[in-house]
Write a protein that holds these residues in place. Structure first.
Motif: not given
Length: 101
Positions: A21-27, A32-40, A94-101
């Protein structure tokens, strides 16, 4: 996004640990974190705080210092470093817990 030497090093280290896998830095401002992500994230912070001499607030304040998106899995990795306590850990979303604004 221009990488600092530290971010470049961390990306390469992460890629070594996550072979293929390639690690790409993200701003972090674009995430945008989904509610479940904040729990994690809270759960990870609480676990590290309970096993060390750092507070949950100290961990939370460093959460978005080093953020990487792994390709091709689209997993978001938050690398939390607390050098004063010699602590470094990842929170994997995982990708199901976040996305880009």
């Amino acid at each position: 996004m221009r990488l600092s030497m530290r971010q470049y090093y961390l990306a390469k280290k992460l890629q070594t640990e996550r072979f293929g896998e390639i690690a790409v830095p993200v701003d972090p401002e674009r995430i945008l974190l989904h509610h479940e992500a904040t729990t994690v994230v809270r759960s990870a912070a609480d676990q590290v705080a309970s096993e060390s001499a750092v507070t949950r607030e100290e961990i939370i304040s460093r959460l978005f210092d080093n953020v990487f998106r792994l390709e091709p899995s689209d997993t978001l990795m938050l690398l939390i470093e607390l050098p004063r306590h010699d602590i470094e850990f990842y929170v994997e979303l995982p990708s199901t817990l976040w996305n880009f604004r």
